[in-house]
Design an enzyme around this catalytic site. Structure first.
Site, PDB file in Angstrom:
ATOM      1  N   TYR A 142       8.200   9.085  -7.460  1.00 56.89           N
ATOM      2  CA  TYR A 142       8.599   8.724  -6.107  1.00 56.89           C
ATOM      3  C   TYR A 142      10.226   8.185  -6.100  1.00 56.89           C
ATOM      4  O   TYR A 142      10.994   8.369  -5.289  1.00 56.89           O
ATOM      5  CB  TYR A 142       7.714   7.785  -5.555  1.00 56.89           C
ATOM      6  N   LYS A 181      13.428   9.696  -4.541  1.00 57.91           N
ATOM      7  CA  LYS A 181      14.173   9.013  -3.187  1.00 57.91           C
ATOM      8  C   LYS A 181      15.218   8.543  -3.936  1.00 57.91           C
ATOM      9  O   LYS A 181      16.433   8.426  -2.953  1.00 57.91           O
ATOM     10  CB  LYS A 181      13.236   7.756  -2.819  1.00 57.91           C
ATOM     11  N   ASP A 212       5.187  19.547  10.761  1.00 61.52           N
ATOM     12  CA  ASP A 212       4.326  18.776   9.636  1.00 61.52           C
ATOM     13  C   ASP A 212       3.498  19.920   9.109  1.00 61.52           C
ATOM     14  O   ASP A 212       3.156  21.157   9.560  1.00 61.52           O
ATOM     15  CB  ASP A 212       3.530  17.876  10.297  1.00 61.52           C
ATOM     16  N   SER A 248      14.000   5.362   0.946  1.00 60.85           N
ATOM     17  CA  SER A 248      13.222   4.219   0.544  1.00 60.85           C
ATOM     18  C   SER A 248      13.854   3.117  -0.520  1.00 60.85           C
ATOM     19  O   SER A 248      14.929   3.542  -0.909  1.00 60.85           O
ATOM     20  CB  SER A 248      11.800   4.724  -0.375  1.00 60.85           C
ATOM     21  N   GLY A 250       8.554  -1.666   2.887  1.00 60.92           N
ATOM     22  CA  GLY A 250       6.874  -1.566   3.452  1.00 60.92           C
ATOM     23  C   GLY A 250       6.839  -1.214   5.065  1.00 60.92           C
ATOM     24  O   GLY A 250       7.318  -2.126   5.652  1.00 60.92           O
ATOM     25  N   ASP A 276       5.753  23.589   5.949  1.00 57.13           N
ATOM     26  CA  ASP A 276       5.742  22.959   4.574  1.00 57.13           C
ATOM     27  C   ASP A 276       7.192  22.915   4.140  1.00 57.13           C
ATOM     28  O   ASP A 276       7.739  23.986   3.725  1.00 57.13           O
ATOM     29  CB  ASP A 276       4.868  23.763   3.532  1.00 57.13           C
ATOM     30  N   VAL A 277       7.791  21.735   3.974  1.00 56.70           N
ATOM     31  CA  VAL A 277       9.228  21.537   3.817  1.00 56.70           C
ATOM     32  C   VAL A 277       9.629  21.760   2.448  1.00 56.70           C
ATOM     33  O   VAL A 277      10.803  21.981   2.064  1.00 56.70           O
ATOM     34  CB  VAL A 277       9.823  20.119   4.023  1.00 56.70           C
ATOM     35  N   ILE A 328       6.078   7.362  10.276  1.00 58.89           N
ATOM     36  CA  ILE A 328       7.590   7.008  10.609  1.00 58.89           C
ATOM     37  C   ILE A 328       8.215   8.430  11.471  1.00 58.89           C
ATOM     38  O   ILE A 328       8.689   8.528  12.556  1.00 58.89           O
ATOM     39  CB  ILE A 328       8.357   6.779   9.464  1.00 58.89           C
TER      40      ILE A 328
END
Ligand SMILES: NC(=O)c1ccc[n+]([C@@H]2O[C@H](COP(=O)([O-])OP(=O)(O)OC[C@H]3O[C@@H](n4cnc5c(N)ncnc54)[C@H](O)[C@@H]3O)[C@@H](O)[C@H]2O)c1
Length: 249
Positions: A154, A158, A37, A141, A186, A63-64, A18
């Protein structure tokens, strides 16, 4: 469409899926795109794709989840292009596990990248966004809107992104900074391919995550992100746009 001519954009997770599709889309529409990234080579590939399509891009390793890395990357964007105006927080990771078997390391890493990483990038760029009529689009998400099995970390991360988005939207609403999120269902990316069910998982619980539409493509989500980042969405802030084929109806 050329909604982002000369705008300076940061896209995290720009090396794949994405994030890569978002970086390409913003680049196609005229933005100068900082492709951030953890995977430097992947960011370079996306940057090269944008440039070979006639756009302007700069790959920047980041690295966020690391405060110093985020600060250095935002500084590098400023030196290369100038102050950022669009920030798309796409970087994320996930892993299925039975909660009783999940490690603290996995829990911490998922929260660090998905939630803390989004916070760090927002915090580092908000001063510039306020001064430059900018806005933020976060990637949440469906896992931030509904429970999903074997995904405690996760889902928690989110859900955190959803509420971080709303909190920032309200905090800055009187200063014109819009903060929105997309909550995809998805998407056909390497991430979804890497998710494997833990041993003994009840497959029937997964049926609740299916829609008649099947998977969408990263470009479908990038189109929603680009809309939210554009002036066409000027009246949207604190919105969590479910791009999920009806999963969370
Ligand atoms: N694929 C899906 O079905 C789906 C559904 C809903 C939400 N999402 C979310 O969309 C976002 C993008 O997912 P994707 O499917 O494109 O995944 P992907 O694995 O294809 O891409 C994720 C990118 O993030 C990068 N990344 C990972 N950790 C990082 C870090 N610490 N710092 C900087 N970059 C880092 C990776 O190197 C990779 O390039 C994630 O936030 C994910 O949670 C994905």
């Amino acid at each position: 469409m050329n909604r982002f001519t000369d705008k300076i954009a940061i896209v995290t997770g720009a090396g794949s899926g994405i994030g890569a599709a978002t970086a390409r889309r913003l680049g196609e529409e005229g933005a100068r795109v900082a492709c951030l990234d953890l995977d430097a080579e992947a960011a370079e590939k996306t940057g090269a794709d944008i440039e070979s399509a006639g756009g302007t891009a700069q790959p920047i390793p980041c690295d966020v989840s690391n405060e110093a890395s985020v600060a250095a990357a935002v500084e590098a964007v400023g030196e290369t292009f100038g102050p950022p105006q669009l920030v798309c927080n796409v970087a994320g990771i996930g892993k299925f596990a039975h909660t009783t078997e999940a490690t603290v390391d996995d829990w911490n890493r998922i929260l660090a990248v998905n939630l803390t990483g989004t916070f760090l990038m927002c915090r580092a760029t908000i001063p510039s966004l306020l001064e430059n009529n900018g806005n933020i689009v976060n990637v949440a998400s469906t896992a931030g809107l509904m429970g999903q099995p074997y995904s405690a970390a996760y889902c928690a991360s989110k859900g955190g992104v959803v509420m971080l988005t709303k909190a920032l939207a309200l905090e800055y609403i009187d200063r014109g900074l819009r903060v929105n999120a997309v909550a995809p269902g998805g998407v056909d990316t390497p991430m979804i391919g890497s998710f494997t069910y833990p041993e003994g998982a009840n497959q029937k619980l997964m049926y609740a995550l299916m829609t008649p539409f099947g998977l969408q493509q990263p470009e479908d989500v990038a189109a929603v992100i680009a809309f939210l980042a554009s002036d066409e969405a000027w009246y949207l802030t604190g919105s969590i746009v479910a791009a999920d084929g009806g999963l969370t109806i």
